[in-house]
Design a protein around this motif. Sequence first.
Motif, PDB file in Angstrom:
ATOM      1  N   ASP A 124       0.810  -1.220   0.000  1.00 19.05           N
ATOM      2  CA  ASP A 124       0.000   0.000   0.000  1.00 19.05           C
ATOM      3  C   ASP A 124       0.851   1.281   0.000  1.00 19.05           C
ATOM      4  O   ASP A 124       0.480   2.279  -0.625  1.00 19.05           O
ATOM      5  CB  ASP A 124      -0.967   0.003   1.207  1.00 19.05           C
ATOM      6  N   THR A 162       9.832   1.588   4.668  1.00 16.06           N
ATOM      7  CA  THR A 162       9.776   0.389   3.835  1.00 16.06           C
ATOM      8  C   THR A 162      10.943   0.401   2.857  1.00 16.06           C
ATOM      9  O   THR A 162      11.158   1.406   2.172  1.00 16.06           O
ATOM     10  CB  THR A 162       8.422   0.241   3.089  1.00 16.06           C
ATOM     11  N   THR A 164      11.798  -1.715   0.042  1.00 15.13           N
ATOM     12  CA  THR A 164      11.492  -1.725  -1.404  1.00 15.13           C
ATOM     13  C   THR A 164      10.553  -0.563  -1.767  1.00 15.13           C
ATOM     14  O   THR A 164      10.604  -0.069  -2.889  1.00 15.13           O
ATOM     15  CB  THR A 164      10.878  -3.073  -1.848  1.00 15.13           C
ATOM     16  N   ASP A 304      16.277  -9.776   9.215  1.00 17.99           N
ATOM     17  CA  ASP A 304      16.840 -10.875   8.423  1.00 17.99           C
ATOM     18  C   ASP A 304      17.930 -11.656   9.175  1.00 17.99           C
ATOM     19  O   ASP A 304      18.438 -12.648   8.660  1.00 17.99           O
ATOM     20  CB  ASP A 304      17.405 -10.346   7.094  1.00 17.99           C
ATOM     21  N   ILE A 326       9.220  -6.074  12.899  1.00 13.61           N
ATOM     22  CA  ILE A 326       9.058  -5.718  11.481  1.00 13.61           C
ATOM     23  C   ILE A 326       7.961  -6.553  10.817  1.00 13.61           C
ATOM     24  O   ILE A 326       7.087  -6.027  10.151  1.00 13.61           O
ATOM     25  CB  ILE A 326      10.388  -5.888  10.703  1.00 13.61           C
TER      26      ILE A 326
HETATM   27  C1  UD1 Z   1      13.041  -5.794   2.455  1.00 11.21           C
HETATM   28  C2  UD1 Z   1      14.046  -6.887   2.226  1.00 11.21           C
HETATM   29  C3  UD1 Z   1      13.823  -8.024   3.222  1.00 11.21           C
HETATM   30  C4  UD1 Z   1      13.829  -7.488   4.645  1.00 11.21           C
HETATM   31  C5  UD1 Z   1      12.865  -6.307   4.791  1.00 11.21           C
HETATM   32  C6  UD1 Z   1      12.973  -5.627   6.153  1.00 11.21           C
HETATM   33  C7  UD1 Z   1      14.494  -6.726  -0.149  1.00 11.21           C
HETATM   34  C8  UD1 Z   1      14.321  -7.327  -1.490  1.00 11.21           C
HETATM   35  N1  UD1 Z   1      13.895  -7.380   0.868  1.00 11.21           N
HETATM   36  O1  UD1 Z   1      11.741  -6.333   2.226  1.00 11.21           O
HETATM   37  O2  UD1 Z   1      14.878  -8.976   3.069  1.00 11.21           O
HETATM   38  O3  UD1 Z   1      13.418  -8.513   5.521  1.00 11.21           O
HETATM   39  O4  UD1 Z   1      13.148  -5.308   3.792  1.00 11.21           O
HETATM   40  O5  UD1 Z   1      14.276  -5.218   6.395  1.00 11.21           O
HETATM   41  O6  UD1 Z   1      15.175  -5.736   0.020  1.00 11.21           O
HETATM   42  N2  UD1 Z   1       4.890  -2.379   4.781  1.00 11.21           N
HETATM   43  C9  UD1 Z   1       3.598  -1.890   4.673  1.00 11.21           C
HETATM   44  N3  UD1 Z   1       3.179  -1.390   3.477  1.00 11.21           N
HETATM   45  C10 UD1 Z   1       3.994  -1.324   2.386  1.00 11.21           C
HETATM   46  C11 UD1 Z   1       5.320  -1.830   2.505  1.00 11.21           C
HETATM   47  C12 UD1 Z   1       5.734  -2.348   3.714  1.00 11.21           C
HETATM   48  O7  UD1 Z   1       2.833  -1.930   5.639  1.00 11.21           O
HETATM   49  O8  UD1 Z   1       3.566  -0.851   1.332  1.00 11.21           O
HETATM   50  C13 UD1 Z   1       5.347  -2.931   6.066  1.00 11.21           C
HETATM   51  C14 UD1 Z   1       5.686  -4.430   5.999  1.00 11.21           C
HETATM   52  O9  UD1 Z   1       4.542  -5.224   6.168  1.00 11.21           O
HETATM   53  C15 UD1 Z   1       6.676  -4.561   7.131  1.00 11.21           C
HETATM   54  C16 UD1 Z   1       7.426  -3.225   7.095  1.00 11.21           C
HETATM   55  O10 UD1 Z   1       6.598  -2.331   6.375  1.00 11.21           O
HETATM   56  O11 UD1 Z   1       5.994  -4.666   8.351  1.00 11.21           O
HETATM   57  C17 UD1 Z   1       8.783  -3.266   6.444  1.00 11.21           C
HETATM   58  O12 UD1 Z   1       8.683  -3.955   5.200  1.00 11.21           O
HETATM   59  P1  UD1 Z   1       9.599  -3.572   3.959  1.00 11.21           P
HETATM   60  O13 UD1 Z   1      10.764  -2.760   4.410  1.00 11.21           O
HETATM   61  O14 UD1 Z   1       8.737  -3.002   2.891  1.00 11.21           O
HETATM   62  O15 UD1 Z   1      10.104  -4.995   3.472  1.00 11.21           O
HETATM   63  P2  UD1 Z   1      10.497  -5.366   2.001  1.00 11.21           P
HETATM   64  O16 UD1 Z   1      10.951  -4.132   1.296  1.00 11.21           O
HETATM   65  O17 UD1 Z   1       9.438  -6.199   1.396  1.00 11.21           O
END
Ligand code: UD1
Length: 417
Positions: A124, A162, A164, A304, A326
């Motif tokens: 989102d 976040t 990514t 991680d 996280i």
């Molecule tokens: C990246 C890493 C992954 C690592 C994670 C946290 C890559 C390819 N992967 O994953 O190895 O475990 O960071 O360090 O780099 N969230 C939302 N909404 C969003 C996006 C995220 O609520 O649109 C939340 C997620 O559910 C989570 C938190 O934000 O609770 C962090 O997630 P995020 O940093 O986005 O993880 P990734 O980028 O998927």
Amino acid sequence: MDKIVIEGCHPLKGDVNISGSKNAALPILVSSLLADGWNSYSNVPALNDIQSIKLLLSHLGARVETEGDLIRIDSSGLCNHEAPYELVRKMRASILVLGPLVARLKKARVSLPGGCAIGARPIDLHLKGLERMGATIKLSHGYVDVSADYLQGEEIFFDTPTVTGTENLMMAAVLAKGVTVLHNSAREPEIVALAEVLTKMGADIMGAGSEVITIKGVSVLQPTSVSIIPDRIEAGTFMVASALNKGDITLLGCDPDHLEAVIQKLALTGAKILVDGTRLRVIGTDRIDSVNIKTLPYPGFPTDMQAQFMVLMSVAKGVSMITETIFENRFIHVSELKRMGAHISISGNSARIRGVSSLSGAPVMATDLRASASLILAGLVAHGKTEINRVYHLDRGYEAIEKKFERLGAAIRRVKE
Ligand code: UD1
């Protein structure tokens, strides 16, 4: 499917080369979509996730060439704006093509990654950011359609940092009109690495590595050549292995600055850690002390590395608490560790671990990438034989891990099935 078989309790000694970072390589390979011409990337790890992103980039029209750890990508032929389910379902990070596709083709259609073993992991915040920059978002039939005649620079506040999401919006913003300011950005080293690559391509980015990233849009970017930074999670996994096995392992080609939180916690458990430039030596001792851990966004303790530290705490003196902030549901390795004799109880997002004198080998099932690494570590320290099934998770993110451990003295082998 392959499995890994380990006879535990062999001393681990020697040098290990740290591979290029998976999580840095993925967005950097995707950034090739932002400029026409040949980009070249060295020190890219040979992993299934890298294979998946190469397939996706080829599907979108890019030309991809691989020679050892060198990957060359030319996206002059970029013509397709759809990332299909078959490619996205294998790897969540495929969502990274969203920003670059909208920036270059004015539209993107990407399969929603859906849930995964370690929690809901929504996108989102990626979508809200693009919407704020003027994009129209439609969700239907499991796909997200994003379109925008042009993207407009904006102030964007992430509800939570976040990784990514920050990368996606950074890549969308480099070619947008005007200035984009990303607040509450993720600060991981992989963000800084991507910003450096984009800057080499001609982008104007300030503040990567801090909570506020300012991006002034430019009209065109040039291709570039870069080397991928070392994988801090692979490095951390070998560090824990040494501490766990009274080992003496020297990591070669790592970046200790990226490992500060892990180094500090490991030192508290009693391991001796010596840093010399890009070499990092970890000497395990007879006694492992308990420490409490809370996972946090960088520079806090990385989620991680949580599963790997849980193995260490399973054989430590006393009781420790590990709190995961996280991801919900990132304790799926616990049931497998318990089958190997660990004493762990879970309450909400915390695990209480009472150290035992030894673990015992058992057949176990790998459930996600880092959980798989934790089972390898458990197998290395356990008495008897451990058989790890479903290792495809491991091959997504660790380059030749069994060969690296074998060279350090472990009795470990892959059984092809
Ligand atoms: C990246 C890493 C992954 C690592 C994670 C946290 C890559 C390819 N992967 O994953 O190895 O475990 O960071 O360090 O780099 N969230 C939302 N909404 C969003 C996006 C995220 O609520 O649109 C939340 C997620 O559910 C989570 C938190 O934000 O609770 C962090 O997630 P995020 O940093 O986005 O993880 P990734 O980028 O998927």
